[in-house]
Design a protein around this motif. Structure first.
Motif, PDB file in Angstrom:
ATOM      1  N   GLU A   1       0.958  -1.252   0.119  1.00 44.06           N
ATOM      2  CA  GLU A   1       0.009   0.038  -0.011  1.00 44.06           C
ATOM      3  C   GLU A   1       0.813   1.229  -0.245  1.00 44.06           C
ATOM      4  O   GLU A   1       2.028   1.335   0.594  1.00 44.06           O
ATOM      5  CB  GLU A   1      -0.892   0.042   1.128  1.00 44.06           C
ATOM      6  N   GLY A   2       0.552   2.134  -0.885  1.00 46.06           N
ATOM      7  CA  GLY A   2       1.243   3.558  -0.729  1.00 46.06           C
ATOM      8  C   GLY A   2       1.449   3.839  -1.984  1.00 46.06           C
ATOM      9  O   GLY A   2       1.645   2.928  -3.167  1.00 46.06           O
ATOM     10  N   ARG A   3       1.673   4.928  -2.204  1.00 49.27           N
ATOM     11  CA  ARG A   3       1.955   5.522  -3.741  1.00 49.27           C
ATOM     12  C   ARG A   3       3.722   5.269  -4.340  1.00 49.27           C
ATOM     13  O   ARG A   3       3.698   5.218  -5.445  1.00 49.27           O
ATOM     14  CB  ARG A   3       1.884   7.113  -3.688  1.00 49.27           C
ATOM     15  N   TRP A   4       4.387   4.894  -3.369  1.00 46.40           N
ATOM     16  CA  TRP A   4       5.772   4.690  -3.756  1.00 46.40           C
ATOM     17  C   TRP A   4       6.283   3.343  -3.697  1.00 46.40           C
ATOM     18  O   TRP A   4       7.275   2.916  -4.443  1.00 46.40           O
ATOM     19  CB  TRP A   4       6.632   5.692  -3.108  1.00 46.40           C
ATOM     20  N   LYS A   5       5.581   2.439  -2.980  1.00 50.20           N
ATOM     21  CA  LYS A   5       6.274   1.048  -2.717  1.00 50.20           C
ATOM     22  C   LYS A   5       6.432   0.245  -4.014  1.00 50.20           C
ATOM     23  O   LYS A   5       7.508  -0.188  -4.479  1.00 50.20           O
ATOM     24  CB  LYS A   5       5.333   0.334  -1.843  1.00 50.20           C
ATOM     25  N   LEU A   6       5.522   0.557  -5.172  1.00 48.81           N
ATOM     26  CA  LEU A   6       5.795  -0.196  -6.101  1.00 48.81           C
ATOM     27  C   LEU A   6       6.781   0.449  -7.183  1.00 48.81           C
ATOM     28  O   LEU A   6       7.384  -0.514  -7.886  1.00 48.81           O
ATOM     29  CB  LEU A   6       4.466  -0.362  -7.096  1.00 48.81           C
ATOM     30  N   VAL A   7       6.863   1.575  -7.189  1.00 45.36           N
ATOM     31  CA  VAL A   7       7.823   2.267  -7.856  1.00 45.36           C
ATOM     32  C   VAL A   7       9.263   1.845  -7.293  1.00 45.36           C
ATOM     33  O   VAL A   7      10.234   1.586  -7.944  1.00 45.36           O
ATOM     34  CB  VAL A   7       7.662   3.970  -7.610  1.00 45.36           C
ATOM     35  N   ILE A   8       9.400   1.680  -5.888  1.00 48.09           N
ATOM     36  CA  ILE A   8      10.688   1.467  -5.269  1.00 48.09           C
ATOM     37  C   ILE A   8      11.028  -0.068  -5.661  1.00 48.09           C
ATOM     38  O   ILE A   8      12.099  -0.360  -6.199  1.00 48.09           O
ATOM     39  CB  ILE A   8      10.659   1.410  -3.951  1.00 48.09           C
ATOM     40  N   LEU A   9       9.966  -0.922  -5.857  1.00 42.90           N
ATOM     41  CA  LEU A   9      10.137  -2.207  -6.127  1.00 42.90           C
ATOM     42  C   LEU A   9      10.718  -2.464  -7.552  1.00 42.90           C
ATOM     43  O   LEU A   9      11.613  -3.156  -8.154  1.00 42.90           O
ATOM     44  CB  LEU A   9       8.906  -3.245  -5.997  1.00 42.90           C
ATOM     45  N   PHE A  10      10.201  -1.583  -8.522  1.00 40.94           N
ATOM     46  CA  PHE A  10      10.361  -1.723  -9.974  1.00 40.94           C
ATOM     47  C   PHE A  10      11.908  -1.080 -10.047  1.00 40.94           C
ATOM     48  O   PHE A  10      12.674  -1.632 -10.856  1.00 40.94           O
ATOM     49  CB  PHE A  10       9.445  -0.733 -10.737  1.00 40.94           C
ATOM     50  N   HIS A  11      12.262  -0.572  -9.201  1.00 34.97           N
ATOM     51  CA  HIS A  11      13.878   0.064  -9.232  1.00 34.97           C
ATOM     52  C   HIS A  11      14.715  -0.995  -8.460  1.00 34.97           C
ATOM     53  O   HIS A  11      15.763  -0.800  -9.099  1.00 34.97           O
ATOM     54  CB  HIS A  11      13.852   1.416  -8.712  1.00 34.97           C
ATOM     55  N   LEU A  12      14.224  -1.587  -7.876  1.00 32.83           N
ATOM     56  CA  LEU A  12      15.303  -2.645  -7.183  1.00 32.83           C
ATOM     57  C   LEU A  12      15.113  -4.232  -7.849  1.00 32.83           C
ATOM     58  O   LEU A  12      15.918  -4.967  -7.463  1.00 32.83           O
ATOM     59  CB  LEU A  12      14.814  -2.654  -5.597  1.00 32.83           C
ATOM     60  N   PHE A  13      14.205  -4.205  -8.569  1.00 32.53           N
ATOM     61  CA  PHE A  13      14.259  -5.722  -9.270  1.00 32.53           C
ATOM     62  C   PHE A  13      15.274  -5.990 -10.203  1.00 32.53           C
ATOM     63  O   PHE A  13      16.058  -5.244 -10.534  1.00 32.53           O
ATOM     64  CB  PHE A  13      12.995  -5.856 -10.336  1.00 32.53           C
ATOM     65  N   GLY A  14      15.693  -7.491 -10.278  1.00 34.79           N
ATOM     66  CA  GLY A  14      16.591  -7.844 -10.996  1.00 34.79           C
ATOM     67  C   GLY A  14      17.881  -7.919 -10.312  1.00 34.79           C
ATOM     68  O   GLY A  14      19.111  -7.866 -10.658  1.00 34.79           O
ATOM     69  N   GLY A  15      17.856  -7.800  -8.939  1.00 32.37           N
ATOM     70  CA  GLY A  15      18.879  -7.999  -8.148  1.00 32.37           C
ATOM     71  C   GLY A  15      19.821  -6.615  -7.861  1.00 32.37           C
ATOM     72  O   GLY A  15      20.792  -6.593  -7.480  1.00 32.37           O
ATOM     73  N   ARG A  16      18.981  -5.586  -8.396  1.00 33.85           N
ATOM     74  CA  ARG A  16      19.701  -4.244  -8.229  1.00 33.85           C
ATOM     75  C   ARG A  16      19.977  -3.639  -6.752  1.00 33.85           C
ATOM     76  O   ARG A  16      18.858  -4.103  -6.193  1.00 33.85           O
ATOM     77  CB  ARG A  16      18.895  -3.197  -9.003  1.00 33.85           C
TER      78      ARG A  16
END
Length: 102
Positions: free
Chosen positions: A3-18
């Motif tokens: 829940e929240g405006r930013w969590k999914l955006v954060i996830l997308f930036h960290l995907f792929g082991g980044r």
């Protein structure tokens, strides 16, 4: 948990082991305040989605990455993106012209 405006955006930036530093995330996500980014990362860390990596050096270096469980969200979110991209044109809302006065 997501829940929240930013969590999914954060996830997308960290995907792929980044692994990204706080400042890298802050630059990558325009519009998020430092306070909100820190809050969201803390909540996701508490929930076991994000791991916080502190390197013992001066100045301190803190990085963020996804836990294995957090990384397992990738297929579900990829499916959501695919679903969104397949949205039929007629369902996209467009401004309606005012109807002529009767």
């Amino acid at each position: 948990m997501l829940e929240g405006r930013w969590k999914l955006v954060i996830l997308f930036h960290l995907f792929g082991g980044r692994i990204l530093r706080f400042s890298d995330l802050e630059r990558a996500i325009p519009g998020v305040s430092q306070k909100m980014l820190a809050q969201q990362l803390r909540q996701m860390e508490k929930d076991g989605i994000v791991r916080r990596i502190v390197h013992p050096q001066v100045p301190p270096k803190v990085e963020y990455g996804l836990t294995a469980w957090g990384q397992s969200l990738c297929p579900a979110l990829d499916a959501l993106l695919t679903w969104m991209e397949q949205r039929p044109e007629e369902t996209i809302s467009r401004p309606q012209a005012p109807s002529p006065a009767s």
